[in-house]
Design an enzyme around this catalytic site. Structure first.
Site, PDB file in Angstrom:
ATOM      1  CG  LEU A 128     -13.566  98.017  63.098  1.00 16.75           C
ATOM      2  CD1 LEU A 128     -12.664  98.632  64.166  1.00 16.75           C
ATOM      3  CD2 LEU A 128     -14.505  99.070  62.526  1.00 16.75           C
ATOM      4  CG  ASP A 129     -11.861  97.513  55.834  1.00 16.67           C
ATOM      5  OD1 ASP A 129     -12.611  96.523  55.755  1.00 16.67           O
ATOM      6  OD2 ASP A 129     -11.977  98.524  55.130  1.00 16.67           O
ATOM      7  NE  ARG A 130      -3.836  94.355  56.934  1.00 21.04           N
ATOM      8  CZ  ARG A 130      -3.033  94.033  55.913  1.00 21.04           C
ATOM      9  NH1 ARG A 130      -2.643  92.787  55.753  1.00 21.04           N
ATOM     10  NH2 ARG A 130      -2.658  94.949  55.047  1.00 21.04           N
TER      11      ARG A 130
END
Length: 285
Positions: A128-130
Site C-alpha cells: 500500500l502507498d504510505r
C-alpha cells in the site's frame, strides 16, 4: 527455525519433489535450499531426499531458517486484523510506509514486523502507498509468500470528488509520466489497466466508491479516477483537494485468500477510517 507440517494427500505414491513442487507449490529454489540444509526435510524425524517416495498420510516436516534484517521498532503500534501460523494481516494506518526507504528508515510496517517477529523475514504480499490505509498481508515464510502472491483478492474504498455514476468500469492504459519517476498517467502506449467500481454513497461534494481492480498498476485507482474527472479527495498529486482530508482518501477494506496450508477460504475486513467517514458528514456548500 520455523517448522511446517505437510501431510501427503496423494492418491498413489510419488516422489517427494513431485509432492512438494507439483502439489504443494513449493518453489524449486526453496526445495534446493531445504535439501542443502541439515534436517531441512524430514519424515518421521528422518531426513528424506527429493527422489524418495512418499505415500498417502506421510508426515513431511519442512524446517525453514529465516533471517531478520530490518531494525525493530517497538514504539510503533499497528493493529492486527487476522493471524495464523502462515501469515499476519495488519490494519495499516495512513502515513506509514510498508517498506523502508531513503526517507523512512525506522517508521515502517517492516520495522514493526521485525519487532513483533524478530526471528522472521518481512515478506509483504501486497503493498500500500504510505498514505493509503487498510489491510496489508505479510507472509511468515517463503512458502506462504509464494502461495499467496497473485492469489489475494482486495476490495478498496475511496472518497472521490463529485457524484460519479452508480457503477462503471474504467479501462484505460497507464504509463509513467515521461518527466517523472513517481507520477503515472493514462496514455495509449501504457499497460492495460481496468478498474471496476460501484457508488455506495454521495453527498454531492464527494462519492464513496467500492473498487475492484482487474489489474494492479502503480497508482491505478488514483490515476483512473482523476482520468474520469473525479480525483480522490486529498490526492493533490492527481488533482484532488485537501480541503477536508490531508491524504488521499483510499482504504483497503476487504481481503480474501486461501490459507496457504489448509486451502480454507479466509476473508478479512477493515472498517472505513474516521477521516474518510467524516467526508460524508460534510454537505455541499
Amino acid at each position: 527455525m520455523k517448522q511446517i507440517e505437510l501431510i501427503a494427500d496423494v492418491e498413489r505414491p510419488t516422489t517427494l519433489e513431485n509432492f512438494l513442487v507439483g502439489k504443494k507449490g513449493v518453489s524449486k529454489r526453496l526445495l534446493t535450499k531445504l535439501k542443502r540444509q541439515e534436517g531441512g526435510i524430514t519424515r518421521d524425524g528422518v531426513t528424506i531426499r527429493s527422489i524418495d517416495t512418499v505415500s498417502a498420510g506421510d508426515r513431511i516436516i519442512l524446517s525453514m531458517e529465516d533471517d531478520s534484517f530490518l531494525e525493530p521498532n517497538g514504539s510503533l503500534d499497528v493493529p492486527i486484523a487476522f493471524e495464523n501460523d502462515s501469515l499476519v494481516v495488519f490494519n495499516k494506518p495512513s502515513g506509514m510506509p510498508v517498506h523502508p526507504s531513503i526517507r523512512h528508515q525506522g517508521d515502517t510496517l517492516g520495522n514493526y514486523f521485525a519487532y513483533r517477529y524478530p526471528e522472521l523475514t518481512f515478506r509483504s504480499v501486497n503493498r500500500l502507498d504510505r498514505d493509503t490505509s487498510g489491510l496489508c498481508i505479510v507472509a511468515k515464510d517463503a512458502l506462504a509468500a509464494k502461495l499467496l502472491q497473485g492469489h489475494c483478492k482486495k476490495v478498496y474504498y475511496a472518497a472521490v470528488h463529485g457524484t460519479i455514476p452508480e457503477s462503471g468500469t474504467i479501462d484505460a492504459p497507464i504509463a509513467r509520466e515521461r518527466e517523472s519517476i513517481i507520477l503515472r498517467c493514462v496514455r495509449e502506449d501504457g499497460q492495460r489497466a481496468v478498474t471496476h467500481y460501484k457508488r455506495l454513497d454521495t453527498n454531492g461534494k464527494y462519492s464513496l466508491a467500492e473498487i475492484d481492480l482487474e489489474t494492479g498498476r502503480t497508482h491505478q485507482i488514483r490515476v483512473h479516477f482523476a482520468h474520469i474527472g473525479a480525483p480522490l479527495a486529498g490526492d493533490d498529486l492527481y488533482g484532488g483537494l485537501r480541503d477536508d482530508i490531508s491524504r488521499q482518501a483510499l482504504h483497503c477494506g476487504k481481503m480474501s485468500f486461501s490459507d496457504p496450508l489448509t486451502g480454507e477460504p479466509v476473508t478479512v475486513s477493515s472498517e472505513l477510517p474516521e477521516d474518510i467517514k467524516s467526508l460524508f458528514n460534510k454537505q455541499e456548500e
